[in-house]
Scaffold this motif. Structure first.
Motif, PDB file in Angstrom:
ATOM      1  N   GLY A  33      -0.937   2.435  -2.545  1.00 31.39           N
ATOM      2  CA  GLY A  33      -0.824   1.000  -2.291  1.00 31.39           C
ATOM      3  C   GLY A  33      -0.148   0.707  -0.966  1.00 31.39           C
ATOM      4  N   ILE A  34       0.878   1.463  -0.646  1.00 34.07           N
ATOM      5  CA  ILE A  34       1.581   1.291   0.627  1.00 34.07           C
ATOM      6  C   ILE A  34       0.651   1.628   1.779  1.00 34.07           C
ATOM      7  CG2 ILE A  34       3.401   2.267   2.083  1.00 34.07           C
ATOM      8  CD1 ILE A  34       5.100   2.480  -0.526  1.00 34.07           C
ATOM      9  N   MET A  35      -0.052   2.749   1.666  1.00 30.42           N
ATOM     10  CA  MET A  35      -0.975   3.145   2.731  1.00 30.42           C
ATOM     11  C   MET A  35      -2.092   2.118   2.900  1.00 30.42           C
ATOM     12  SD  MET A  35      -1.167   7.263   2.279  1.00 30.42           S
ATOM     13  CE  MET A  35      -2.292   7.401   3.669  1.00 30.42           C
ATOM     14  N   LEU A  36      -2.600   1.598   1.794  1.00 29.79           N
ATOM     15  CA  LEU A  36      -3.654   0.588   1.866  1.00 29.79           C
ATOM     16  C   LEU A  36      -3.126  -0.696   2.502  1.00 29.79           C
ATOM     17  CD1 LEU A  36      -6.573  -0.107   1.261  1.00 29.79           C
ATOM     18  CD2 LEU A  36      -5.865  -0.812  -1.024  1.00 29.79           C
ATOM     19  N   ALA A  37      -1.913  -1.098   2.150  1.00 32.59           N
ATOM     20  CA  ALA A  37      -1.320  -2.296   2.751  1.00 32.59           C
ATOM     21  C   ALA A  37      -1.192  -2.126   4.265  1.00 32.59           C
ATOM     22  CB  ALA A  37       0.044  -2.585   2.121  1.00 32.59           C
ATOM     23  N   ILE A  38      -0.734  -0.970   4.700  1.00 33.75           N
ATOM     24  CA  ILE A  38      -0.604  -0.712   6.135  1.00 33.75           C
ATOM     25  C   ILE A  38      -1.988  -0.710   6.790  1.00 33.75           C
ATOM     26  CG2 ILE A  38       0.097   0.968   7.883  1.00 33.75           C
ATOM     27  CD1 ILE A  38       2.331   1.835   5.891  1.00 33.75           C
ATOM     28  N   GLY A  39      -2.949  -0.054   6.129  1.00 40.39           N
ATOM     29  CA  GLY A  39      -4.309  -0.009   6.658  1.00 40.39           C
ATOM     30  C   GLY A  39      -4.941  -1.380   6.776  1.00 40.39           C
ATOM     31  N   ARG A  40      -4.515  -2.308   5.939  1.00 41.69           N
ATOM     32  CA  ARG A  40      -5.043  -3.679   5.972  1.00 41.69           C
ATOM     33  C   ARG A  40      -4.253  -4.592   6.903  1.00 41.69           C
ATOM     34  NH1 ARG A  40      -6.261  -4.838  -0.428  1.00 41.69           N
ATOM     35  NH2 ARG A  40      -8.256  -3.739  -0.505  1.00 41.69           N
ATOM     36  N   SER A  46       8.747  -5.970   5.105  1.00 42.13           N
ATOM     37  CA  SER A  46       8.600  -7.102   4.182  1.00 42.13           C
ATOM     38  C   SER A  46       7.136  -7.401   3.880  1.00 42.13           C
ATOM     39  CB  SER A  46       9.285  -8.345   4.739  1.00 42.13           C
ATOM     40  OG  SER A  46       8.720  -8.718   5.988  1.00 42.13           O
ATOM     41  N   GLN A  47       6.251  -7.199   4.849  1.00 40.56           N
ATOM     42  CA  GLN A  47       4.817  -7.410   4.628  1.00 40.56           C
ATOM     43  C   GLN A  47       4.266  -6.379   3.649  1.00 40.56           C
ATOM     44  OE1 GLN A  47       3.609  -6.958   8.729  1.00 40.56           O
ATOM     45  NE2 GLN A  47       3.267  -9.170   8.949  1.00 40.56           N
ATOM     46  N   ILE A  48       4.707  -5.145   3.800  1.00 37.89           N
ATOM     47  CA  ILE A  48       4.243  -4.072   2.909  1.00 37.89           C
ATOM     48  C   ILE A  48       4.661  -4.379   1.480  1.00 37.89           C
ATOM     49  CG2 ILE A  48       4.491  -1.620   2.341  1.00 37.89           C
ATOM     50  CD1 ILE A  48       4.853  -1.189   5.453  1.00 37.89           C
ATOM     51  N   VAL A  49       5.935  -4.708   1.291  1.00 33.61           N
ATOM     52  CA  VAL A  49       6.436  -5.025  -0.052  1.00 33.61           C
ATOM     53  C   VAL A  49       5.675  -6.212  -0.637  1.00 33.61           C
ATOM     54  CG1 VAL A  49       8.459  -5.811  -1.368  1.00 33.61           C
ATOM     55  CG2 VAL A  49       8.704  -3.996   0.343  1.00 33.61           C
ATOM     56  N   ALA A  50       5.426  -7.227   0.171  1.00 28.00           N
ATOM     57  CA  ALA A  50       4.719  -8.419  -0.306  1.00 28.00           C
ATOM     58  C   ALA A  50       3.266  -8.126  -0.680  1.00 28.00           C
ATOM     59  CB  ALA A  50       4.762  -9.514   0.768  1.00 28.00           C
ATOM     60  N   ASN A  51       2.675  -7.087  -0.103  1.00 25.34           N
ATOM     61  CA  ASN A  51       1.269  -6.774  -0.349  1.00 25.34           C
ATOM     62  C   ASN A  51       1.043  -5.763  -1.464  1.00 25.34           C
ATOM     63  OD1 ASN A  51      -0.868  -7.959   1.675  1.00 25.34           O
ATOM     64  ND2 ASN A  51       1.061  -7.754   2.775  1.00 25.34           N
ATOM     65  N   VAL A  52       2.110  -5.215  -2.027  1.00 27.58           N
ATOM     66  CA  VAL A  52       1.975  -4.242  -3.114  1.00 27.58           C
ATOM     67  C   VAL A  52       2.696  -4.812  -4.333  1.00 27.58           C
ATOM     68  CG1 VAL A  52       2.346  -1.866  -3.859  1.00 27.58           C
ATOM     69  CG2 VAL A  52       1.886  -2.350  -1.438  1.00 27.58           C
ATOM     70  N   ASP A  53       1.929  -5.331  -5.280  1.00 30.32           N
ATOM     71  CA  ASP A  53       2.508  -5.963  -6.469  1.00 30.32           C
ATOM     72  C   ASP A  53       3.430  -5.005  -7.217  1.00 30.32           C
ATOM     73  OD1 ASP A  53       1.210  -8.349  -6.050  1.00 30.32           O
ATOM     74  OD2 ASP A  53      -0.456  -7.891  -7.396  1.00 30.32           O
ATOM     75  N   GLY A  54       4.647  -5.481  -7.499  1.00 26.22           N
ATOM     76  CA  GLY A  54       5.596  -4.714  -8.292  1.00 26.22           C
ATOM     77  C   GLY A  54       6.446  -3.734  -7.506  1.00 26.22           C
ATOM     78  N   SER A  56       9.352  -2.460  -5.346  1.00 23.80           N
ATOM     79  CA  SER A  56      10.704  -2.905  -4.994  1.00 23.80           C
ATOM     80  C   SER A  56      11.048  -2.425  -3.583  1.00 23.80           C
ATOM     81  CB  SER A  56      11.731  -2.342  -5.983  1.00 23.80           C
ATOM     82  OG  SER A  56      11.847  -0.938  -5.813  1.00 23.80           O
ATOM     83  N   ASP A  57      12.048  -3.047  -2.989  1.00 25.78           N
ATOM     84  CA  ASP A  57      12.502  -2.623  -1.663  1.00 25.78           C
ATOM     85  C   ASP A  57      12.946  -1.161  -1.682  1.00 25.78           C
ATOM     86  OD1 ASP A  57      12.037  -5.204  -0.794  1.00 25.78           O
ATOM     87  OD2 ASP A  57      14.151  -5.710  -0.510  1.00 25.78           O
ATOM     88  N   ARG A  58      13.656  -0.783  -2.723  1.00 21.94           N
ATOM     89  CA  ARG A  58      14.174   0.590  -2.834  1.00 21.94           C
ATOM     90  C   ARG A  58      13.053   1.611  -2.879  1.00 21.94           C
ATOM     91  NH1 ARG A  58      15.126   3.268  -7.555  1.00 21.94           N
ATOM     92  NH2 ARG A  58      16.276   5.198  -7.327  1.00 21.94           N
ATOM     93  N   MET A  59      12.037   1.350  -3.715  1.00 19.51           N
ATOM     94  CA  MET A  59      10.912   2.287  -3.820  1.00 19.51           C
ATOM     95  C   MET A  59      10.077   2.289  -2.548  1.00 19.51           C
ATOM     96  SD  MET A  59      11.200   4.092  -6.441  1.00 19.51           S
ATOM     97  CE  MET A  59       9.713   4.972  -6.080  1.00 19.51           C
ATOM     98  N   ALA A  60       9.923   1.128  -1.923  1.00 26.54           N
ATOM     99  CA  ALA A  60       9.169   1.059  -0.669  1.00 26.54           C
ATOM    100  C   ALA A  60       9.848   1.916   0.392  1.00 26.54           C
ATOM    101  CB  ALA A  60       9.060  -0.385  -0.195  1.00 26.54           C
ATOM    102  N   ALA A  61      11.159   1.800   0.501  1.00 25.62           N
ATOM    103  CA  ALA A  61      11.896   2.586   1.496  1.00 25.62           C
ATOM    104  C   ALA A  61      11.752   4.080   1.215  1.00 25.62           C
ATOM    105  CB  ALA A  61      13.368   2.183   1.494  1.00 25.62           C
ATOM    106  N   GLN A  62      11.855   4.455  -0.049  1.00 23.53           N
ATOM    107  CA  GLN A  62      11.743   5.870  -0.422  1.00 23.53           C
ATOM    108  C   GLN A  62      10.354   6.406  -0.117  1.00 23.53           C
ATOM    109  OE1 GLN A  62      13.024   6.752  -4.418  1.00 23.53           O
ATOM    110  NE2 GLN A  62      11.996   8.731  -4.428  1.00 23.53           N
TER     111      GLN A  62
END
Length: 123
Positions: A33-40, A46-54, A56-62
Motif C-alpha cells: 500500500g505504501i509503495m502504491l501510494a508513492i507510485g500514485r 502525511s500524503q502516504i499515511v492519508a492514502n493508505v487506509d488504517g 498509523s504514523d508509527r507503522m508508516a515510519a517503520q
C-alpha cells in the motif's frame, strides 16, 4: 492430480530462497500500500499515511525505513524552512510495483477466494 509445470522445473534452491525473501518483504502488512501510494504520487509522509487506509504514523515510519533499507524507496531531504522529506520509488521499487500488477489482476478475477480467506481469518 496435476502434472508438474515444466516452466517451474528450472527454479533451483537459490532462486527459491530469493523468491521467498522477496515475497516476505512485499508481503509485510502496509508495504504494498505504501509503495502504491508513492507510485500514485504521494511523496510526503502525511500524503502516504492519508492514502493508505488504517496506516498509523508509527507503522508508516517503520515500513518506510524498511523499504528504504532494501533499496525499494528512496528518501530525500529538501532544505527548505521547514525541512521537507520526500519519498520516491527507486528503479527496483518501480519494477517491483509493476510486476505486482498481474497479481492484482489475479486477485480481482478470483476475489471470492481471497475474500473468503480474509473472512475466515477474521473469525
Amino acid at each position: 492430480m496435476t502434472t508438474p509445470d515444466p516452466d517451474l522445473m528450472h527454479i533451483d534452491d537459490e532462486a527459491c530462497r530469493r523468491f521467498l525473501s522477496s515475497t516476505e518483504l512485499i508481503g509485510r502488512r502496509w508495504s504494498p500500500g505504501i509503495m502504491l501510494a508513492i507510485g500514485r504520487g504521494a511523496h510526503r509522509f502525511s500524503q502516504i499515511v492519508a492514502n493508505v487506509d488504517g496506516l498509523s504514523d508509527r507503522m508508516a515510519a517503520q515500513r518506510l525505513r524498511e523499504l528504504e533499507a532494501t533499496g525499494l524507496v528512496e528518501r530525500s531531504v529538501v532544505p527548505t524552512t521547514p525541512v521537507q522529506v520526500r519519498y520516491a520509488l527507486t528503479q527496483p521499487g518501480l519494477e517491483l510495483l509493476r510486476s505486482l500488477q498481474p497479481l492484482a489482476g489475479w486477485a480481482h478475477r478470483w476475489s471470492e477466494l481471497t475474500d473468503g480467506a480474509v473472512q475466515r481469518e477474521a473469525s
